[in-house]
Design an enzyme around this catalytic site. Structure first.
Site, PDB file in Angstrom:
ATOM      1  N   ASP A   1      -5.734 -50.202  36.094  1.00 11.23           N
ATOM      2  CA  ASP A   1      -4.878 -50.904  37.278  1.00 11.23           C
ATOM      3  C   ASP A   1      -3.522 -51.108  36.387  1.00 11.23           C
ATOM      4  OD1 ASP A   1      -3.653 -52.291  39.229  1.00 11.23           O
ATOM      5  OD2 ASP A   1      -5.104 -54.031  38.910  1.00 11.23           O
TER       6      ASP A   1
ATOM      7  N   GLU B   1       4.471 -55.535  38.786  1.00  4.19           N
ATOM      8  CA  GLU B   1       3.803 -55.722  40.216  1.00  4.19           C
ATOM      9  C   GLU B   1       2.924 -56.761  40.355  1.00  4.19           C
ATOM     10  OE1 GLU B   1       0.381 -54.681  42.884  1.00  4.19           O
ATOM     11  OE2 GLU B   1       0.220 -55.092  40.639  1.00  4.19           O
ATOM     12  N   GLU B   2       2.085 -57.171  39.005  1.00  7.88           N
ATOM     13  CA  GLU B   2       1.264 -58.025  38.902  1.00  7.88           C
ATOM     14  C   GLU B   2       1.461 -59.654  39.094  1.00  7.88           C
ATOM     15  OE1 GLU B   2      -1.824 -57.186  39.213  1.00  7.88           O
ATOM     16  OE2 GLU B   2      -2.360 -55.346  38.528  1.00  7.88           O
TER      17      GLU B   2
ATOM     18  N   ASP C   1      -2.630 -47.294  44.174  1.00  6.34           N
ATOM     19  CA  ASP C   1      -3.061 -48.342  43.108  1.00  6.34           C
ATOM     20  C   ASP C   1      -4.377 -48.182  43.095  1.00  6.34           C
ATOM     21  OD1 ASP C   1      -2.894 -50.478  41.709  1.00  6.34           O
ATOM     22  OD2 ASP C   1      -1.431 -51.733  42.775  1.00  6.34           O
TER      23      ASP C   1
ATOM     24  N   HIS D   1       2.522 -48.645  39.963  1.00  2.21           N
ATOM     25  CA  HIS D   1       3.033 -49.527  38.768  1.00  2.21           C
ATOM     26  C   HIS D   1       2.670 -49.286  37.561  1.00  2.21           C
ATOM     27  CE1 HIS D   1      -0.431 -52.610  38.431  1.00  2.21           C
ATOM     28  NE2 HIS D   1      -0.618 -52.216  39.766  1.00  2.21           N
TER      29      HIS D   1
END
Length: 353
Positions: free
Chosen positions: A178, A210-211, A233, A62
């Site tokens: 991340d 994604e988060e 990830d 992501h």
């Protein structure tokens, strides 16, 4: 790969505002793949065909980073904000931020009271983010607006990329590792595949949002036919001294081969194949059972009739903070295992339950 990491983490791309990352990857990948496009919500989808028949595999990471968004501009020029993604309010105070205004990036800081006032306050109190504010040096609301900042303007951490640690075992400290680290792994894998023969077709999927609920992966994967998938990830390690840490995952111990998290119980065939390849290739790895996180793998596995999905995790300290830390040995191990998986593909291969 360090320069690639620096480039990717320096881009501003919080959830829903990944534009700079999307356009960078689209342009960077254009001459390295057979086809690349951006879907309506910003996912980057790139396809690379092998020289021999074989399965179709999705590799996904992501692009979005946790961040904030302007909620209100006070009359005195201070800015109220809302979260984009998961934050710990305890680490927000006095942190630098960058606001992506319509006139360019504006430097700011999340304000905090002077230590001299602590004697008049409750020093154990943790204020909620809704009580905090960002200071951009303005004296009025009009000055903030003139800077190109208004309700809905996205915000990211303002920390800078750093390489630190022993020269022969470097670590990287940055915002957005991340999951720009996962993006870097996929880009590097693609670079190294340019002169190598492999079977099948690889779909490189770089996802948005994604988060905030795996939204990009859910949307994109529904339109893809694939035989298997691997999500890349970061994962939070547990090797520091806090009493809640159980020492099951550590920095510098190799890539994490996921067993389960809250979004996915990893397909056994995929997990076993990744373990077997790691052992055959002498790639350092650790097994990951961590219900505290989820990844795009959890969304991809549900697509269509179900896609056998594995997950490789890059160990990370201080996840979802402005100073995330990864070990370059771990990211190299992750890259090597992804590459080994691709080079092991062959015609007629299946991934049965």
């Amino acid at each position: 790969m360090i320069e690639l990491l620096k480039t990717l983490t320096n881009l501003h791309g919080p959830c829903g505002y990944e534009h700079s990352v999307t356009y960078f990857l689209r342009d960077y990948l254009a001459d390295k793949v057979d086809e690349v496009n951006v879907d309506p919500i910003g996912n980057v989808i790139a396809r690379k065909k092998g020289t021999k028949p074989g399965p179709t595999v999705i590799l996904t990471a992501h692009m979005d980073e946790i961040g904030f968004i302007v909620k209100k501009v006070e009359e005195n020029g201070l800015i109220r904000f809302e979260k984009l993604g998961g934050h710990d309010d305890r680490i927000l105070l006095a942190q630098p931020v960058k606001i992506s205004g319509s006139n360019g990036v504006v430097q700011g800081v999340i304000g905090t009271m002077s230590a001299h006032y602590v004697k008049f306050d409750d020093p154990s109190k943790v204020r909620k983010h809704s009580q905090m504010y960002i200071d951009v040096g303005a004296l009025s609301k009009n000055e903030v607006l003139e800077m190109g900042i208004n309700i809905g303007t996205p915000i990211t951490w303002g920390t800078e990329f750093q390489v630190f640690g022993p020269v022969n075992r470097p670590r990287v400290r940055a915002k957005a590792l991340d999951d720009r680290a996962g993006c870097a792994v996929l880009v590097q894998v693609l670079e190294e595949l340019q002169e190598i023969s492999f079977a099948g077709e690889i779909i490189f999927l770089f996802t948005v949002q994604e988060e905030v609920g795996l939204r990009g992966a859910k949307t994109a994967a529904e339109h893809m036919q694939a035989d298997a998938a691997i999500a890349i990830d970061t994962t939070a390690v547990s090797d520091t001294p806090e009493e809640t840490m159980d020492q099951t995952l550590g920095l510098g111990r190799g890539t994490g081969i996921k067993v389960m998290d809250f979004s996915l119980i990893v397909h056994r065939t995929m997990k076993d194949q990744l373990i077997q390849l790691a052992e055959q290739q002498e790639i350092p790895y650790q097994l990951e059972v961590f219900p505290g996180i989820g990844t795009d793998g959890g969304a991809v596995t549900f697509a269509n009739k179900g896609i056998p999905t594995g997950v490789l995790s890059i160990p990370s300290r201080y996840a979802h903070s402005p100073v995330e830390v990864i070990d370059m040995g771990d990211i190299e191990a992750t890259k090597e295992l992804v590459k080994a998986f691709i080079l092991n593909l062959h015609e007629g291969q299946s991934f049965p339950f």
